[in-house]
Design an enzyme around this catalytic site. Structure first.
Site: not given
Ligand code: R5P
Length: 292
Positions: A37, A191
């Site tokens: 590695g 979210k």
């Molecule tokens: C986080 O707040 C970013 O803006 C993205 O929404 C996030 O990193 C997306 O992550 P994933 O594709 O794992 O849901």
């Protein structure tokens, strides 16, 4: 003015575009990974005083080690002013200790880069509680570019009048920039993250029925944010759901999951080499390097 661009073979496409934009020669770092590695790097034996290294930090841990070796080697071989172009800069999300004892990776990776580079140029870094790249690389020049305009223009051309949805509040900055002045609507979801692959996305109070919806974010990693938002948009009657993201990490089965959720097109910037790359940040990066 940069007089040589150093890059790695897995980013050769963007490297060539950038060297063309800058009209400077490109040298690819010769890299050998030993069975255990460890990496052996070979650079051109005599470097000019002003060198830029292109290295995105997707798969960050191995690449960070390589990058530090390349930077130290470049200094030994003649580089006096050394700039980093890291189109995707990892470790920007851990910008505070969310629990006692957590290491604030953003701060330490930023300081590490500041200790070896004179300037760091990146694209859509996930800055949330820190306002500028200058703060991330203390004492050095930090430049944060954005692919939002490029992606917004692409969406406006392909899907006039589309509704851009940011999957979370942090993406509001990009979705607003992409939509305004291009005849595109925009709105922001809420979210809640429960785990790496477990998120809830609540759609905003806008009518998506019959509309072409484009989910717009800085990065897609596991893709679960996009999957959940796409399902929510279809449940509300969206006519189509497409995706525009700056950094197409799409780890593991992420892209397959996004497509299985009914997403039609996925467009990304070429900050991370990926089959979905649809716009190039090379002209933006070249202009930034010229302006420093
Ligand atoms: C986080 O707040 C970013 O803006 C993205 O929404 C996030 O990193 C997306 O992550 P994933 O594709 O794992 O849901």
């Amino acid at each position: 003015m940069t007089s040589l661009l150093l890059a790695f073979d897995d980013e050769a496409r963007l490297a060539r575009a950038l060297s063309d934009e800058l009209s400077v020669p490109l040298a690819l770092v010769d890299r050998h990974v030993f069975p255990d590695g460890e990496t052996r790097l070979r650079l051109p034996p005599a470097l000019p005083p002003r060198v830029a290294i292109l290295r995105g930090l997707q798969q960050p841990n191995a690449k960070l080690a390589e990058l530090l070796l390349a930077a130290a080697g470049a200094r030994e071989l003649g580089a006096i002013e050394l700039r980093l172009v890291s189109p995707y800069l990892a470790y920007m999300r851990q910008d505070m200790a969310f629990a006692p004892g957590e290491v604030v990776s953003q701060r330490h990776v930023g300081r590490l880069l500041a200790s070896v580079f004179d300037a760091v140029v990146t694209v859509d870094p996930h800055l949330h509680r820190v306002a500028t790249m200058d703060e991330v690389v203390p004492g050095r020049r930090g430049v944060a570019l954005s692919a939002a305009d490029l992606l917004g223009a692409l969406v406006a051309e392909r899907l006039p009048g589309a509704l851009l949805l940011a999957p979370d509040e942090e993406a509001e900055q990009w979705v607003t920039r992409a939509a305004v002045g291009r005849g595109l609507g925009h709105a922001v979801c809420r979210k809640q993250r429960h785990g790496d692959r477990d998120v809830d996305v609540a759609l905003p109070d806008v009518d998506v029925a019959g509309r072409a919806v484009v989910l717009f974010d800085d990065v897609a990693s596991t893709g679960r944010t996009l999957v959940t938002a796409a399902r929510g948009a279809f449940a509300r009657g969206a006519a189509s759901v497409d995706v525009a993201v700056t950094h197409a990490l799409f780890v593991g089965d992420a892209l397959a999951q996004v497509r299985a959720a009914g997403v039609r097109h996925v467009w990304s910037a070429d900050t991370v080499p990926h089959e979905t790359n649809a716009v190039s940040v090379a002209p933006l990066v070249a202009a930034a390097l010229r302006a420093i």
